[in-house]
Design an enzyme around this catalytic site. Structure first.
Site, mmCIF file in Angstrom:
data_model
loop_
_atom_site.group_PDB
_atom_site.id
_atom_site.type_symbol
_atom_site.label_atom_id
_atom_site.label_comp_id
_atom_site.label_asym_id
_atom_site.label_seq_id
_atom_site.Cartn_x
_atom_site.Cartn_y
_atom_site.Cartn_z
ATOM 1 N N HIS A 104 92.434 66.048 57.481
ATOM 2 C CA HIS A 104 92.073 65.545 56.317
ATOM 3 C C HIS A 104 91.180 64.110 57.100
ATOM 4 O O HIS A 104 91.554 63.250 57.321
ATOM 5 C CB HIS A 104 93.288 64.698 55.697
ATOM 6 C CG HIS A 104 92.738 64.211 54.310
ATOM 7 N ND1 HIS A 104 93.155 64.306 53.045
ATOM 8 C CD2 HIS A 104 91.516 63.306 53.957
ATOM 9 C CE1 HIS A 104 92.745 63.614 51.984
ATOM 10 N NE2 HIS A 104 91.580 63.078 52.379
ATOM 11 N N HIS B 212 87.214 62.009 56.560
ATOM 12 C CA HIS B 212 86.017 61.675 56.002
ATOM 13 C C HIS B 212 85.157 61.231 56.774
ATOM 14 O O HIS B 212 85.089 60.355 57.778
ATOM 15 C CB HIS B 212 86.133 60.492 54.965
ATOM 16 C CG HIS B 212 86.954 60.835 53.667
ATOM 17 N ND1 HIS B 212 86.458 61.515 52.722
ATOM 18 C CD2 HIS B 212 88.365 60.710 53.588
ATOM 19 C CE1 HIS B 212 87.565 61.529 51.611
ATOM 20 N NE2 HIS B 212 88.747 60.988 52.506
ATOM 21 N N LEU B 213 83.900 61.824 56.994
ATOM 22 C CA LEU B 213 82.833 61.684 58.132
ATOM 23 C C LEU B 213 81.559 61.348 57.466
ATOM 24 O O LEU B 213 80.472 60.460 58.200
ATOM 25 C CB LEU B 213 82.585 62.908 58.795
ATOM 26 C CG LEU B 213 83.484 63.520 59.744
ATOM 27 C CD1 LEU B 213 83.091 64.509 60.615
ATOM 28 C CD2 LEU B 213 83.513 62.292 60.972
ATOM 29 N N ARG B 214 81.411 61.137 56.124
ATOM 30 C CA ARG B 214 80.130 60.819 55.484
ATOM 31 C C ARG B 214 79.018 61.408 55.895
ATOM 32 O O ARG B 214 79.091 62.491 56.258
ATOM 33 C CB ARG B 214 80.112 59.285 55.638
ATOM 34 C CG ARG B 214 81.174 58.038 55.434
ATOM 35 C CD ARG B 214 81.689 58.528 53.961
ATOM 36 N NE ARG B 214 82.770 57.369 53.724
ATOM 37 C CZ ARG B 214 83.854 57.688 52.890
ATOM 38 N NH1 ARG B 214 83.941 58.806 52.183
ATOM 39 N NH2 ARG B 214 84.661 56.881 52.575
ATOM 40 N N ASN C 217 83.494 64.983 49.648
ATOM 41 C CA ASN C 217 83.070 63.928 48.443
ATOM 42 C C ASN C 217 82.106 63.114 48.865
ATOM 43 O O ASN C 217 81.987 61.987 48.962
ATOM 44 C CB ASN C 217 84.228 63.259 48.068
ATOM 45 C CG ASN C 217 84.854 62.114 49.208
ATOM 46 O OD1 ASN C 217 84.901 62.787 50.413
ATOM 47 N ND2 ASN C 217 85.507 61.281 48.739
ATOM 48 N N LYS D 137 88.652 71.320 47.675
ATOM 49 C CA LYS D 137 89.468 70.160 47.468
ATOM 50 C C LYS D 137 89.482 69.922 46.038
ATOM 51 O O LYS D 137 88.462 69.870 45.400
ATOM 52 C CB LYS D 137 88.566 69.039 48.260
ATOM 53 C CG LYS D 137 89.080 67.678 48.029
ATOM 54 C CD LYS D 137 90.826 67.613 48.619
ATOM 55 C CE LYS D 137 91.198 66.267 48.295
ATOM 56 N NZ LYS D 137 90.830 65.202 49.368
ATOM 57 N N HIS E 26 94.252 66.178 45.726
ATOM 58 C CA HIS E 26 94.656 64.629 45.776
ATOM 59 C C HIS E 26 95.456 64.295 44.554
ATOM 60 O O HIS E 26 95.073 64.412 43.456
ATOM 61 C CB HIS E 26 93.198 63.873 45.531
ATOM 62 C CG HIS E 26 93.281 62.518 45.604
ATOM 63 N ND1 HIS E 26 92.696 61.501 46.502
ATOM 64 C CD2 HIS E 26 93.748 61.566 44.446
ATOM 65 C CE1 HIS E 26 93.174 60.230 45.944
ATOM 66 N NE2 HIS E 26 93.782 60.311 44.724
ATOM 67 N N HIS F 196 98.009 63.517 51.928
ATOM 68 C CA HIS F 196 98.258 62.074 51.951
ATOM 69 C C HIS F 196 99.170 61.667 51.000
ATOM 70 O O HIS F 196 99.036 60.496 50.249
ATOM 71 C CB HIS F 196 97.098 60.963 51.865
ATOM 72 C CG HIS F 196 95.978 61.548 50.664
ATOM 73 N ND1 HIS F 196 96.301 61.519 49.255
ATOM 74 C CD2 HIS F 196 94.582 61.562 50.691
ATOM 75 C CE1 HIS F 196 95.442 61.631 48.535
ATOM 76 N NE2 HIS F 196 94.277 61.667 49.217
ATOM 77 N N LEU G 287 93.447 54.550 48.606
ATOM 78 C CA LEU G 287 93.996 55.427 47.376
ATOM 79 C C LEU G 287 94.241 56.775 48.057
ATOM 80 O O LEU G 287 93.405 57.392 48.625
ATOM 81 C CB LEU G 287 92.943 55.468 46.254
ATOM 82 C CG LEU G 287 92.382 54.222 45.314
ATOM 83 C CD1 LEU G 287 91.369 54.528 44.450
ATOM 84 C CD2 LEU G 287 93.873 53.765 44.838
ATOM 85 N N ASP H 78 93.322 60.946 56.747
ATOM 86 C CA ASP H 78 92.373 60.377 55.507
ATOM 87 C C ASP H 78 91.467 59.065 56.096
ATOM 88 O O ASP H 78 91.305 58.258 55.279
ATOM 89 C CB ASP H 78 93.328 59.804 54.396
ATOM 90 C CG ASP H 78 92.532 59.653 53.239
ATOM 91 O OD1 ASP H 78 91.299 60.006 53.067
ATOM 92 O OD2 ASP H 78 92.907 59.172 52.339
#
Length: 353
Positions: A19, A21-23, A47, A108, A146, A184, A229, A257
């Protein structure tokens, strides 16, 4: 404590992050190397703005990640495992296309409004996503969840527990063969549900939820870099997550995350949710496992359980951690600004070799 109980060095099979996030753009360039340094593979969250909703978008994003890492000659091989962002209108054909690509490994679920860039998320999972869920079940592709309700009448600290009752149980009753990752998890409720539920289910656990309870957000004032979150919970929940992660149960595996946000957007009147842990993820996990007296179970959690659940081969190379002081930097570069790692300024006893 003997040297066997208190090792000076720990070598494990190279882990994966299930899990991450790399943007995109400059942010991607800044953070991708931190994950590639430690992990062989990572499930990449979709996302973005706009979200990654098609196979074509996922493959293009994968190319951008690979291009960002290709500029570095100091990193081991890293494979991004792509995902799609589920919407109310995701067609079954897109699920099949994603599965057949061999590059998209999961879909997701963000309940609309649950977290960062979730405004395009699902408003009625069983009412509007039935065909997509059927396709996922047939393909054997995991649904990454999520797990929070977004009902404003539900306290933010209770949203995961209510999600189990309102969404997770009906979902898995309707689609018993669907592989689900409860992402998460943050509560005793979540850990016990995953431990005891029937059918194909797993869960990721972050380092922040293993190491800190909700007091960390408010110690000495409001500390925005501990805000994520799902939010940190009570100590009883933290203890339950530590027990789950260190139990050896293959349903629980590593998912950081890690969520990079510019310092100014965290230290803001309406600060962003997310903790940046990619820089020092394995040092944080080693700390949590050692405090629980179960450092010998870190390899299973970090390196074996995840690929086994996803049906992928385990890695064959290794990662080594040494027992030596590591002071977490106060900030690190992030494009034309900076970001603050979780627990900045604190010292850990482990450092990646």
């Amino acid at each position: 404590m003997s040297s066997a109980q208190n090792p000076t060095q720990l070598t494990i099979t190279r882990p994966d992050d299930w899990h991450l996030h790399l943007r995109d753009g400059a942010a991607l360039q800044a953070v991708a190397g931190d994950s590639a340094r430690q992990f062989a593979r990572a499930i990449i969250m979709p996302n973005l703005r706009p979200p990654v909703t098609t196979t074509g978008q996922a493959l293009a994003y994968r190319q951008r990640i690979e291009a960002a890492l290709a500029q570095r000659d100091d990193l081991p091989a890293f494979t991004p495992l792509m995902t799609l962002y589920l919407t109310d209108n995701t067609p079954a054909e897109e699920i099949v296309r994603a599965h057949e690509s061999g590059q998209v490994h999961a879909v997701k679920l963000y309940p609309a409004g649950a977290t960062t860039n979730s405004d395009a998320g699902v408003t009625d999972l069983l009412g509007k996503c039935g065909k997509a869920l059927q396709a996922l079940e047939r393909c054997g592709m995991p649904l990454l969840v999520h797990g929070e309700v977004t009902d404003p009448g539900i306290d933010v600290f209770d949203r995961e527990a209510v999600f189990i009752e309102r969404v997770m149980q009906p979902l898995r009753k309707a689609y018993p063969g669907l592989k689900v990752v409860f992402e998460h998890i943050t509560t005793k409720d979540g850990a016990e549900y995953v431990r005891d539920a029937d059918g194909p289910i797993g869960a990721t656990i972050t380092p922040q939820h293993m190491l800190y309870n909700r007091n960390a957000i408010f110690t000495g004032g409001v500390r925005p870099h501990w805000y994520c979150l799902p939010i940190l919970k009570r100590e009883v929940h933290r203890q339950a997550l530590v027990e789950a992660a260190t139990s050896g149960n293959p349903r629980f595996f590593l998912g950081t995350d890690s969520a990079p946000h510019a310092r100014g957007l965290k230290e803001h009147a309406c600060g962003c949710a997310g903790c940046y842990t990619a820089l020092h993820a394995m040092e944080l996990y080693a700390t949590a496992f050692e405090r629980a007296g179960r450092l010998d179970r870190l390899e299973g959690f970090a390196s074996f359980h995840g690929p086994d659940f996803y049906g992928l081969p385990r890695n064959t190379d290794t990662l080594t951690l040494r027992r030596e002081p590591f002071v977490i930097p106060e900030e690190v570069p992030f494009g034309d600004t900076s970001l603050v790692p979780l627990a900045a300024g604190e010292s850990l006893e482990w450092r990646m070799a």
